[in-house]
Design a protein around this motif. Structure first.
Motif, mmCIF file in Angstrom:
data_model
loop_
_atom_site.group_PDB
_atom_site.id
_atom_site.type_symbol
_atom_site.label_atom_id
_atom_site.label_comp_id
_atom_site.label_asym_id
_atom_site.label_seq_id
_atom_site.Cartn_x
_atom_site.Cartn_y
_atom_site.Cartn_z
ATOM 1 N N ARG A 150 0.821 -1.210 0.000
ATOM 2 C CA ARG A 150 0.000 0.000 0.000
ATOM 3 C C ARG A 150 0.859 1.266 0.000
ATOM 4 N NH1 ARG A 150 -2.720 1.776 -1.808
ATOM 5 N NH2 ARG A 150 -3.665 3.284 -0.397
ATOM 6 N N PHE A 162 2.355 4.679 -0.671
ATOM 7 C CA PHE A 162 1.681 5.876 -1.190
ATOM 8 C C PHE A 162 2.213 6.231 -2.578
ATOM 9 C CE2 PHE A 162 -0.298 8.678 2.337
ATOM 10 C CZ PHE A 162 -1.166 7.652 2.645
ATOM 11 N N GLU A 172 -3.842 24.007 0.048
ATOM 12 C CA GLU A 172 -4.980 24.188 -0.877
ATOM 13 C C GLU A 172 -4.741 23.449 -2.188
ATOM 14 O OE1 GLU A 172 -5.139 28.498 -0.811
ATOM 15 O OE2 GLU A 172 -6.985 28.362 0.329
ATOM 16 N N GLU A 173 -4.186 22.272 -2.060
ATOM 17 C CA GLU A 173 -3.970 21.362 -3.178
ATOM 18 C C GLU A 173 -3.004 21.909 -4.223
ATOM 19 O OE1 GLU A 173 -6.134 19.882 -0.729
ATOM 20 O OE2 GLU A 173 -7.407 21.386 -1.679
ATOM 21 N N THR A 214 -1.794 19.632 -7.387
ATOM 22 C CA THR A 214 -1.965 20.158 -8.742
ATOM 23 C C THR A 214 -0.623 20.187 -9.471
ATOM 24 O OG1 THR A 214 -3.701 21.545 -7.815
ATOM 25 C CG2 THR A 214 -3.042 22.014 -10.060
ATOM 26 N N GLU A 250 0.469 16.781 -10.629
ATOM 27 C CA GLU A 250 -0.283 16.330 -11.806
ATOM 28 C C GLU A 250 0.105 17.104 -13.059
ATOM 29 O OE1 GLU A 250 -4.336 15.456 -11.165
ATOM 30 O OE2 GLU A 250 -4.851 16.114 -13.177
ATOM 31 N N ASP A 281 -0.433 22.922 -19.823
ATOM 32 C CA ASP A 281 -1.358 23.772 -19.081
ATOM 33 C C ASP A 281 -0.727 25.134 -18.813
ATOM 34 O OD1 ASP A 281 -3.084 24.771 -16.936
ATOM 35 O OD2 ASP A 281 -3.936 22.735 -17.068
ATOM 36 N N ALA A 283 -6.072 25.710 -13.111
ATOM 37 C CA ALA A 283 -5.812 24.240 -13.152
ATOM 38 C C ALA A 283 -6.582 23.530 -12.042
ATOM 39 C CB ALA A 283 -4.323 23.980 -12.985
ATOM 40 N N VAL A 284 -7.000 22.326 -12.408
ATOM 41 C CA VAL A 284 -7.697 21.496 -11.407
ATOM 42 C C VAL A 284 -7.009 20.133 -11.372
ATOM 43 C CG1 VAL A 284 -9.923 20.686 -10.567
ATOM 44 C CG2 VAL A 284 -9.830 22.612 -12.150
ATOM 45 N N ALA A 285 -6.571 19.735 -10.200
ATOM 46 C CA ALA A 285 -5.933 18.417 -10.070
ATOM 47 C C ALA A 285 -6.978 17.305 -10.166
ATOM 48 C CB ALA A 285 -5.204 18.314 -8.727
ATOM 49 N N GLU A 286 -6.483 16.149 -10.589
ATOM 50 C CA GLU A 286 -7.424 15.014 -10.785
ATOM 51 C C GLU A 286 -8.152 14.622 -9.509
ATOM 52 O OE1 GLU A 286 -8.371 10.643 -11.178
ATOM 53 O OE2 GLU A 286 -6.999 11.622 -9.805
ATOM 54 N N PRO A 287 -7.493 14.619 -8.346
ATOM 55 C CA PRO A 287 -8.240 14.281 -7.122
ATOM 56 C C PRO A 287 -9.373 15.255 -6.825
ATOM 57 C CG PRO A 287 -5.874 14.135 -6.724
ATOM 58 C CD PRO A 287 -6.061 14.760 -8.071
ATOM 59 N N HIS A 294 -4.987 27.438 -9.170
ATOM 60 C CA HIS A 294 -5.460 26.045 -9.044
ATOM 61 C C HIS A 294 -6.656 26.013 -8.100
ATOM 62 C CE1 HIS A 294 -2.830 26.736 -5.609
ATOM 63 N NE2 HIS A 294 -3.621 25.897 -4.975
ATOM 64 N N VAL A 295 -7.384 24.933 -8.250
ATOM 65 C CA VAL A 295 -8.607 24.781 -7.443
ATOM 66 C C VAL A 295 -8.298 23.882 -6.258
ATOM 67 C CG1 VAL A 295 -10.968 23.873 -7.459
ATOM 68 C CG2 VAL A 295 -10.093 25.109 -9.436
ATOM 69 N N ALA A 296 -8.877 24.217 -5.118
ATOM 70 C CA ALA A 296 -8.715 23.393 -3.918
ATOM 71 C C ALA A 296 -10.032 22.684 -3.613
ATOM 72 C CB ALA A 296 -8.300 24.265 -2.739
ATOM 73 N N PHE A 297 -9.918 21.662 -2.740
ATOM 74 C CA PHE A 297 -11.143 20.970 -2.317
ATOM 75 C C PHE A 297 -12.132 21.973 -1.698
ATOM 76 C CE2 PHE A 297 -8.168 17.244 -1.810
ATOM 77 C CZ PHE A 297 -8.737 16.484 -2.804
ATOM 78 N N ALA A 298 -11.575 22.914 -0.966
ATOM 79 C CA ALA A 298 -12.418 23.879 -0.270
ATOM 80 C C ALA A 298 -13.247 24.709 -1.252
ATOM 81 C CB ALA A 298 -11.556 24.785 0.591
ATOM 82 N N ARG A 334 -10.431 13.212 0.312
ATOM 83 C CA ARG A 334 -9.225 12.515 -0.169
ATOM 84 C C ARG A 334 -9.448 11.011 -0.189
ATOM 85 N NH1 ARG A 334 -8.467 16.705 2.975
ATOM 86 N NH2 ARG A 334 -7.159 18.382 2.185
ATOM 87 N N PRO A 383 -6.764 5.846 2.052
ATOM 88 C CA PRO A 383 -5.474 5.681 2.749
ATOM 89 C C PRO A 383 -4.907 7.006 3.247
ATOM 90 C CG PRO A 383 -5.472 4.510 0.658
ATOM 91 C CD PRO A 383 -6.703 5.326 0.678
ATOM 92 N N VAL A 384 -5.079 8.043 2.418
ATOM 93 C CA VAL A 384 -4.569 9.357 2.818
ATOM 94 C C VAL A 384 -5.347 9.867 4.019
ATOM 95 C CG1 VAL A 384 -4.177 11.712 2.059
ATOM 96 C CG2 VAL A 384 -3.870 9.835 0.457
#
Lengths: 605, 350
Positions: A80, A82, A98-99, A103, A106, A115, B236-240, B294-298, B339, B342-343
């Motif tokens: 498993r 990561f 904030e991701e 991003t 990716e 992009d 941009a938007v991440a795949e998750p 970029h876009v966040a989950f929030a 998420r 596992p995360v």
């Protein structure tokens, strides 16, 4: 893995890779610690169980479960592991990114997307990772649950060091119970040998095997220890089953056929054979058949053969297939036995005075009695006579036989038999064959049924021996074993002192006699005497069965088992009053279990 | 570094993002000069404007919906049209119609001339949209979806940016026609206009009972709005994050994986593909307003209520139990993890 790129991307890549290694390593370590902890907890439980079960040597090995758990967790962590995206999401969540890292990862991986935001996002992500405080972000290796590990380890150590619990004392046996433990109970092996007995058919084979198997199981149980009462009950059940096998010709299915066959035998004046067959005593019946086959009178032999044929036919017509087959086998053997007896007689006559005085006597006895014993003695005498002859005497005997053959008279022997005999006398090699043939002719030639019954008798006696071995009182040797020693009054005016098994062959076990009937009363039962007396007002006018009492098969007991029929077990003992439905009455009664043994003993002969 | 990426000037994008953020701030200030409070409504309206969608404003009468729309239109230097929806309003009253051209003498010239309806504007206020019949409401469908109208078989493109702001009153049921689901789905957002707080009301009273204020300043030109819209698409938007949006949308349907019990019980139909698209576009607008590339989950979570509430059709049981679509969306947000598992486990490990 993220492909390395230009400067901002390179910086991000380097920082991210360092973080990814750190996160993965610490997560794996945490997994391993968790696995080790859970393994130790399980190990502590296992050590406790081992302690409780008094398996002291196993306790320290419980630590191995901890190692096993750690190994399993490591395998799980590798499996498993990561991915980059998961590491990025983890970092974003921990750092409040904030991701931006996710991003960037990716966008770098999908370079072909071109992009427009990539460069900026990657730069921002690299800056973000640069400012991250490792202590705040890295995954925690130790968790609260890991505190269980040392506790569990301490528990294992403690459980490994303390003394094992004491073995609880065995509970006292219930009142009336007596435990017996016997390594080898004598007698049971004779029941187990039923597996080697020739069965009449596949059904009987199964039943006999089941009896033997049960006896084997009983032997094993007795090795472990068994309550005496239960052991006795099981032996009694085994003996009942053996008895049932012996009486199978008289069971409900064959009853009508048996009656018809008996009737035919009686009609042909074969009373003794009818009595033996009726009592289910196939050994005695076979013996009687041998005696009839050995008779010198051809007409008597023919009559007996005819009676046997009629009986077999009658049994078959009434549906007693097994009995019919037995009788047919007897019929076949009758022929062989008859021929053998004739041959012996003829050879004896030819030898004449060469037989000697004892041989002459045996020849006469064989002619008068025709018993298997007389036949055996005659065969032995003939063998000795042939052995003692000189060559000249043998030659002369062979010539005599040759002349007799030429004259066309062989007496009881056929021309072929005469020819064979003459040649055998001339040829030394064939003389040995002749000796062997004489020995074989002298041997008792029991039928399959007879052998089967002997095997069952032997097993039954083994059961009795086993009961005796467990302390069950048995009749004193000789008491009631001899006919007429201490019998009861028979239903048809038997004389006092006669046992109900009168007519059994010597050596067979008779009943022990009844303690209620001393055999001195006058139960004349001739059917002529009347009871007179003013006080008696009975209007009973029963008719006696002049033909005799009911045979053993009808009564549900065998004469050959001898003297032990009680309310506990089937038999043909002196009590002689137990109806079939009363067999096993004590076990079915409401007598409290703890007293059953005593009550059972009371009913033992 | 590849050529494609090296050519990109990150500072350019950063500057554009900064410009967008500044423009939004100026726009908020300009609107705030007219509208007291309602900052959330203003922000949500801006999301719709930047994402290129249309906004349905729902609130009780007198909450300033129409004024808000008029103010936005004034700030944007865009051609404004107002359509007051009434039961007798006809589709041609919205789209326009061909009329016979008369000569100077009063006779017919034999020619027809298109009389453009109010739809030929850039900021359209569809006031009290639920008062018109469904037939008339449907006249907006083509314009909202394709930014074009067809009159007498001739297709006419509408000027960009085209932005419909509709209002509806939830209190009056008499003589109203609830918007059909297809029509509702065309709106990117449904914004609930709340009652003003005490302070806000005090400010409103003070501002509206004195001298009439001046017109708000024009903050953004038509071209700038289009530029901001284009920039919004570049976020941009991440795949998750996309996957999270997809999980949310699926969870609004009773058959969807991960749908909470409330959804299974109270919802007949959940949001569809257009709902997912709207979720991501609106989230991008949120990121743009915060100058993020970029876009966040929030961001997704922030826009979820406004984007999804009008796309969920309740079941009879849901309606009978008085369960609102907002409650449903909140349940979905609570039930769907952001998420992967596992995360999430690693984050929660303590």
């Amino acid at each position: 893995m993220i492909p390395p790129m230009g400067e901002p991307a390179g910086a991000f890549h380097a920082r991210f890779e360092r973080w990814a290694r750190r996160v993965r390593r610490r997560l794996a370590l945490s997994y391993v610690l968790s696995g080790f902890t859970y393994g130790l907890v399980l190990g502590a439980a296992a050590a406790g169980l081992a302690w409780w079960l008094r398996a002291g040597a196993l306790r320290p090995w419980a630590v191995g479960l901890g190692v096993l758990g750690a190994g399993a967790a490591l395998a799980w962590a590798v499996r498993r592991r990561f991915s980059d995206q998961e590491v990025a999401l983890y970092l974003d969540a921990r750092t409040g990114g904030e991701e931006v890292v996710s991003t960037a990862v990716e966008l770098l991986r999908e370079a072909e997307r071109n992009d427009p935001a990539r460069q900026l996002v990657v730069t921002q992500a690299a800056e973000h990772l640069k400012q991250v405080e490792p202590a705040r972000v890295r995954p925690r290796v130790l968790a609260r649950r890991h505190a269980l590990g040392p506790l569990a380890l301490a528990g294992i150590v403690y459980l490994s060091l303390i003394a094992l619990p004491r073995v609880p004392e065995a509970a006292p046996p219930p009142p009336g119970a007596e435990l017996v433990q016997v390594d080898e109970l004598k007698g049971l092996e004779r029941i187990i040998q039923l597996t080697e007995l020739d069965a009449r058919d596949a059904e009987q084979r199964k039943r006999l095997d089941a009896i033997a198997k049960e006896a084997e199981k009983l032997r094993e149980d007795l090795k472990q220890g068994l309550e005496k009462r239960e052991a006795l009950a099981r032996i009694a059940r085994l003996r009942d089953q053996i008895q049932a096998e012996k009486l199978s010709h008289g069971d409900a299915k064959n009853r009508a056929g048996l009656e018809a066959a008996l009737s035919k035998l009686r009609e042909n004046k074969l009373e003794a054979a009818a009595k033996a067959l009726g009592d289910g005593d196939l050994t005695e019946f076979d013996r009687e058949m041998q005696r009839l086959a050995n008779q010198a009178e051809e007409s008597a032999r023919d009559a007996a053969k005819e009676a046997l044929e009629q009986a077999a036919k009658a049994a078959k017509e009434r549906g007693a297939k097994d009995l019919a087959e037995s009788l047919e086998e007897q019929q076949k053997r009758f022929e062989e036995r008859s021929e053998g007896a004739q041959a012996l007689r003829e050879l004896g006559r030819q030898l004449g005075e060469r037989l000697g005085e004892q041989g002459q006597k045996d020849l006469r006895e064989f002619g008068e009695q025709g018993s298997p014993e007389a036949r055996q003695r005659l065969a032995e005498a003939l063998g000795e006579a042939l052995e003692g002859m000189t060559e000249e005497e043998r030659r002369q005997l062979a010539e005599n036989l040759g002349k007799q053959l030429e004259q066309g008279g062989g007496g009881a022997m056929s021309p072929e038999q005469l020819k064979d005999l003459a040649e055998a006398l001339k040829d030394p090699a064939k003389r040995q064959q002749l000796q062997d043939a004489l020995k074989e002719l002298g041997q008792p030639q029991g039928s399959d049924d007879s052998r089967r019954e002997q095997g069952l008798d032997d097993a039954d006696r083994g059961g009795g021996e086993a009961q005796k071995g467990l302390g069950v009182p048995t009749p004193a040797p000789g008491q009631g074993d001899q006919p007429g020693q201490q019998g009861q009054q028979g239903p048809k005016g038997q004389k006092p002192g006669q046992s109900p098994s009168q007519g059994q062959s010597p050596g067979q076990q008779g009943g022990p006699g009844s303690d209620r009937d001393e055999g001195e009363g006058d139960h004349g039962a001739t059917g002529k005497e009347r009871i007179s007396g003013d006080e008696l007002r009975s209007k009973a006018n029963a008719k006696w069965n002049k033909e005799g009492g009911l045979h053993g098969a009808t009564l549900g007991r065998s004469s050959s088992s001898g003297g032990r029929e009680t309310a506990n077990q089937r038999g043909a003992g002196g009590l002689g009053r137990v109806a079939p439905q009363e067999i096993g009455g004590v076990e079915r009664s409401e007598v409290p279990e703890e007293y059953r043994e005593q009550v059972g003993r009371y009913f033992q002969p | 570094m590849t050529a494609a990426t090296s050519d990109l000037a990150p500072r350019d994008l950063e500057a554009r993002l900064a410009f967008a953020q500044g423009a939004a701030t100026r726009l908020r200030e300009a609107i705030g000069g007219v509208i007291v409070g309602q900052s959330a409504v203003v922000d949500q309206t801006l999301w719709g404007l930047l994402a290129g969608g249309h906004v349905l404003l729902e609130g009780a009468p007198g909450l300033g919906k129409t004024l808000l729309v008029r103010t936005i239109a004034s700030c944007l230097d865009l051609q404004f049209s107002r359509i007051q929806f009434t039961p007798d309003l006809m589709p041609s009253d919205i789209t326009g119609t061909n009329v016979l051209v008369m000569s100077a003498t009063g006779g017919s010239t034999g020619q027809f001339q298109l009389h453009r309806g109010p739809i030929f504007g850039q900021v359209i206020l569809a006031d009290e949209i639920n008062r018109a019949t469904p037939k008339t409401q449907s006249a907006l469908l083509e314009a909202m979806q394709e930014h074009a109208v067809t009159i007498a078989g001739v297709r006419h493109r509408l000027d960009e940016p085209f932005f419909v702001l509709a209002t509806e009153n939830p209190l009056e049921m008499e003589g109203t026609y609830p918007l059909p689901e297809a029509q509702l789905d065309r709106f990117l957002l449904k914004v609930l206009v709340p009652s003003p707080s005490e302070d806000e009301l005090t400010g409103i009273l003070a501002r509206t009972t004195g001298h009439a204020g001046g017109e708000p300043p024009r903050v953004l030109s038509s071209a700038e709005v289009l530029e901001l819209r284009a920039l919004c698409r570049e976020i941009a938007v991440a795949e998750p994050v996309l996957r999270y949006a997809a999980r949310l949308v699926r969870a609004t349907g009773p058959e969807g994986a991960g749908a909470p019990d409330l959804v299974r019980r109270a919802v007949r139909f959940g949001a569809g593909v257009r709902g997912g698209q709207s979720l991501v576009l609106a989230a991008k607008a949120v990121a743009l307003l915060e100058a993020r590339a970029h876009v966040a989950f929030a961001d997704i979570q922030r826009v979820a209520l406004a984007v999804l509430r009008h796309r969920i059709i309740r079941s009879f049981e849901g309606e009978a139990d008085g369960i609102t679509t907002d409650q449903v969306v909140e349940q979905v947000l609570a039930a769907v993890p952001t998420r992967p598992e596992p995360v999430q486990q690693a984050l929660e490990a303590r």
